[in-house]
Structure formats: structure tokens, C-alpha cells
Enzyme design. Structure first.
Site, short mmCIF file in Angstrom:
data_model
loop_
_atom_site.label_atom_id
_atom_site.label_comp_id
_atom_site.label_asym_id
_atom_site.label_seq_id
_atom_site.Cartn_x
_atom_site.Cartn_y
_atom_site.Cartn_z
N SER A 90 36.74 28.38 35.74
CA SER A 90 37.55 29.60 35.72
C SER A 90 39.00 29.17 35.88
O SER A 90 39.28 28.15 36.52
CB SER A 90 37.15 30.48 36.90
OG SER A 90 38.17 31.44 37.15
N TYR B 167 35.63 30.67 45.63
CA TYR B 167 35.07 30.54 44.28
C TYR B 167 35.75 29.36 43.56
O TYR B 167 35.08 28.54 42.93
CB TYR B 167 35.34 31.85 43.54
CG TYR B 167 34.90 31.90 42.11
CD1 TYR B 167 33.55 32.05 41.78
CD2 TYR B 167 35.83 31.83 41.06
CE1 TYR B 167 33.15 32.14 40.46
CE2 TYR B 167 35.42 31.92 39.75
CZ TYR B 167 34.09 32.07 39.45
OH TYR B 167 33.70 32.15 38.14
N LEU C 13 37.68 37.43 31.64
CA LEU C 13 36.84 37.85 30.52
C LEU C 13 36.42 39.31 30.66
O LEU C 13 36.40 39.85 31.77
CB LEU C 13 35.59 36.97 30.45
CG LEU C 13 35.84 35.47 30.35
CD1 LEU C 13 34.53 34.70 30.45
CD2 LEU C 13 36.56 35.13 29.04
O1 GFB Z 1 40.12 41.37 37.89
P1 GFB Z 1 40.46 41.22 39.32
O2 GFB Z 1 39.52 41.85 40.30
O3 GFB Z 1 40.59 39.72 39.72
O4 GFB Z 1 41.90 41.89 39.60
P2 GFB Z 1 41.68 38.55 39.65
C1 GFB Z 1 43.02 41.68 38.76
C2 GFB Z 1 44.17 42.55 39.22
O5 GFB Z 1 43.85 43.92 38.91
C3 GFB Z 1 44.49 42.50 40.71
C4 GFB Z 1 44.14 44.73 40.05
O6 GFB Z 1 45.90 42.55 40.86
C5 GFB Z 1 43.87 43.81 41.24
O7 GFB Z 1 44.48 44.29 42.41
N1 GFB Z 1 43.33 45.96 40.00
C6 GFB Z 1 43.81 47.22 39.82
C7 GFB Z 1 42.00 46.05 40.16
N2 GFB Z 1 42.83 48.13 39.90
C8 GFB Z 1 41.68 47.43 40.10
C9 GFB Z 1 40.33 47.83 40.27
O8 GFB Z 1 39.97 49.00 40.24
N3 GFB Z 1 39.41 46.81 40.42
C10 GFB Z 1 39.77 45.49 40.45
N4 GFB Z 1 38.81 44.56 40.60
N5 GFB Z 1 41.05 45.09 40.34
C11 GFB Z 1 39.56 37.15 39.78
C12 GFB Z 1 38.96 36.22 40.80
O9 GFB Z 1 40.85 37.35 40.19
O10 GFB Z 1 39.58 36.59 38.50
C13 GFB Z 1 37.72 35.61 40.35
O11 GFB Z 1 38.84 36.91 42.02
C14 GFB Z 1 37.79 35.09 38.93
O12 GFB Z 1 37.39 34.59 41.22
C15 GFB Z 1 38.39 36.12 38.01
O13 GFB Z 1 38.55 33.92 38.88
C16 GFB Z 1 38.56 35.64 36.61
O14 GFB Z 1 42.16 38.33 38.26
O15 GFB Z 1 42.78 38.78 40.64
#
Ligand code: GFB
Length: 325
Positions: free
Chosen positions: A114, A143, A173
Site C-alpha cells: 500500500s 498496517y 483503491l
Molecule cells: O480513505 P480513508 O479512510 O483513508 O480517508 P486514508 C481518506 C480521507 O478522507 C481522510 C477523509 O482525510 C478522511 O478523514 N474522509 C472524509 C473520510 N469523510 C470520510 C468518511 O466518511 N469515511 C472515511 N473513511 N474517510 C488509508 C489507510 O488512509 O488508506 C489504510 O488508513 C490504507 O491503511 C488506505 O493505506 C489506502 O487514505 O487516510
């Protein structure tokens, strides 16, 4: 430096570990065009965190090529709140599958990492050589450390045992069959589920976590699967290879796009009590494009397709979420 070394998948027994996940399912769809025999096994029949189970299954089924797409994955909240699950499960899966692949004589293995393996403030776009040059993003360090261990396993087995094991680092993704459960999902499926709900219930607002300012690069899972098959066939080397789209967008602009696709006309509310995570993680895909691969699915097309899929499948998606509680 990356090297070319064609590997034919035709007539091979190819195991997609993690075939029910976003990338694994896309790999199964993509491999249908390769005239190979696709092997899969569910969690109940082979828990990849258990070394004896993995070795027994691989000994019985003798895969020749392996895509390690199995992982415990989740969005920023899941990563931050369940650090032990994220580090333990991913360490075990990587170590067990890679060691059993050596013992059972697998010809070629592709390990999926990742882009969160790179330092939080790595120079942009992030080049593969940024690995281990600075501190990780705290929300997903657990992770990331497990994925870095997986990369190092693949490299060590290449050096010591001459195994043809390679590693690819996909960016964020999304796509059909994603996890839409707000407790554990990534941002794009979360926005789709929230916008759909807001339209359905005529809600005035949609809540966005964080400031909306972080930048993310998104790649459709079908594009990712196509790139992984390309690497399996055309790349052999110790260097890791980034897999991305070059399509970077702020979380706020992504939310506006999803809301436009959903037909939501209300307001976005930013909850700055929620974490932003890493400010930016655009990847340098020079190595991959030099190997002759290009992305095909634009973010807008991919979001429209994924939204349509969610609208058609939301009942079964919600049923599965309730069963998972
Ligand atoms: O996709 P995400 O959860 O993970 O969040 P990461 C990306 C951004 O979107 C962050 C915002 O700034 C979140 O605060 N966001 C806004 C939200 N609204 C939402 C919502 O409703 N749900 C979520 N989930 N986010 C992940 C890693 O990081 O990326 C993993 O934690 C992995 O380990 C993955 O590497 C590809 O992009 O921040």
C-alpha cells in the site's frame, strides 16, 4: 532497477489469495482472460493467519503463481481504532503465504502492499525510493509496518532462496464490491453510501470527516488488477513498483463529485474533530509506465459506475453489514 522477464500465466494454476476483497475479486475477473486455472479458498477452509493451514492448503492445491491480495484493510477510523488487528493479521498473512510459497515451490508471487508504507511527509509524487526515509503517518502506521515487513520478506526470499517474488504498492483503491460500511470503509465508498442515504431521506446535509483538504489519488480496482497482472507477466525484480492513476483530488472535491453523481443538492458539513490523516500521497508511477502499463478508467467514470453498483446492490450490502455486527 526494474527488469523485464516475461512470465506466462497461460495453463498455470494461479491462486488469488483474498478473492472476496476489492482487489482479489477484480483479479479473478481480470484473470478470466488469461487462460489460466484460477484457485481460490475461503477464510473458513484456510485461515491465512495460521501457518499450518496455509501450508497444508498450498501443498494440496499446488499453485504455480500467487497474488497475495488477502489483507485486513480499512479506512482511517478502522486503522486507528484496531491497531492490533491491523498489524497482527497482516504480518501473519504475509509471513505464512510467502514462507509456504517457498516451501511448495511457487514459481512467481506478487505481494500487495500500500502507498501508506511511505513516510507521512515524503516528497511528492512519492517515489519507491522514499521507503524508510522518514516517520510514518500515525493513523495507519500499524498496517504500514506489516506491509513493509511483507515487502522485506519478498526481497529476502529473492536474495536468499532465489524465489521470484515481487511487490506492488497500490494507491487508494475503489470500485464495485467495495466495503460501504461507514465504521470500516475508506472514504470513497463512505461518501457514496452517505450521499445515497441523504438523497433517499431528503437530508439537508452530508457529513465529511476532517477538513476536506487532504489530497488523495484514486485508482479503480479493475485498473489495479490489470496492472498487477501486467507486473506478474512482465516484471521480475527486488524493487517495489507503485500502482496508481496520477488522478489526485482533494477530499472536498471528491465529495462534491460524489454528490453531483448522486444528485444531492444539500450542503457538505466538515467534521474537523475527525482526523485528516496524511496530508497528501500522490505516487510516482514512472516505473510502472516504463513497463508499458497505463490506467484506463477516469475518476468520474469510476465513481459513476461504483455509485450505480451500490444503488443496485444496497439491500444485500446492508444485509451483510447487519450480519457483521
Ligand atoms: O480513505 P480513508 O479512510 O483513508 O480517508 P486514508 C481518506 C480521507 O478522507 C481522510 C477523509 O482525510 C478522511 O478523514 N474522509 C472524509 C473520510 N469523510 C470520510 C468518511 O466518511 N469515511 C472515511 N473513511 N474517510 C488509508 C489507510 O488512509 O488508506 C489504510 O488508513 C490504507 O491503511 C488506505 O493505506 C489506502 O487514505 O487516510
Amino acid at each position: 532497477m526494474p527488469t523485464n522477464s516475461p512470465y506466462a500465466l497461460q495453463n498455470k494454476r494461479v491462486w488469488v489469495a483474498g478473492h472476496r476483497g476489492l482487489v482479489g475479486a477484480a483479479l479473478v475477473r481480470r484473470l478470466a482472460a488469461e487462460q489460466c486455472e484460477i484457485l481460490t479458498v475461503g477464510h473458513v477452509d484456510c485461515d491465512l493467519r495460521q501457518a499450518p493451514a496455509v501450508e497444508a492448503w498450498m501443498t494440496a492445491n499446488r499453485p504455480q503463481a500467487v497474488f497475495v491480495a488477502a489483507a485486513r484493510v480499512g479506512g482511517i477510523y478502522a486503522n486507528d481504532s484496531r491497531p492490533a488487528d491491523f498489524i497482527y493479521d497482516n504480518l501473519m498473512i504475509a509471513a505464512n503465504v510467502i514462507e509456504a510459497a517457498r516451501r511448495t515451490g511457487v514459481e512467481k508471487l506478487l505481494f500487495l502492499g500500500s502507498t501508506c508504507i511511505y513516510p507521512r511527509l515524503a516528497p511528492q509524487p512519492m517515489h519507491e525510493d522514499s521507503l524508510l526515509t522518514g516517520p510514518l503517518e500515525p493513523t495507519n502506521q500499524w498496517y504500514a509496518v506489516a506491509k513493509i515487513a511483507g515487502i522485506k520478506l519478498a526481497q529476502a526470499y529473492r536474495r536468499q532462496h532465489g524465489c521470484d517474488f515481487i511487490s506492488a504498492m497500490p494507491t487508494n483503491l475503489y470500485g464495485t464490491g467495495d466495503n460501504f460500511d461507514l465504521r470500516s470503509s475508506h472514504v470513497l465508498p463512505a461518501l457514496i453510501a452517505k450521499a445515497y442515504d441523504a438523497v433517499e431521506h431528503d437530508a439537508p446535509t452530508v457529513e465529511i470527516w476532517g477538513s476536506g483538504r487532504p489530497l488523495r489519488e484514486f485508482l479503480h480496482a479493475d485498473d489495479c488488477a490489470d496492472a498487477l497482472v501486467h507486473l506478474m507477466k512482465n516484471y521480475s525484480g527486488e524493487d517495489i513498483v507503485n500502482v496508481g492513476s496520477g488522478q489526485e483530488v482533494s477530499i472536498a472535491d471528491l465529495a462534491y463529485l460524489v454528490c453531483r453523481v448522486a444528485g444531492f443538492r444539500g450542503r457538505l458539513v466538515f467534521d474537523t474533530g475527525k482526523p485528516d490523516g496524511t496530508p497528501r500521497k500522490r505516487v510516482d508511477i514512472g516505473r510502472l509506465t516504463a513497463l508499458g502499463w497505463q490506467p484506463h478508467i477516469t475518476l468520474e467514470d469510476g465513481v459513476r459506475e461504483t455509485y450505480r453498483w451500490y444503488a443496485e446492490h444496497r439491500r444485500s450490502v446492508r444485509r451483510q453489514q447487519l450480519e457483521a455486527v
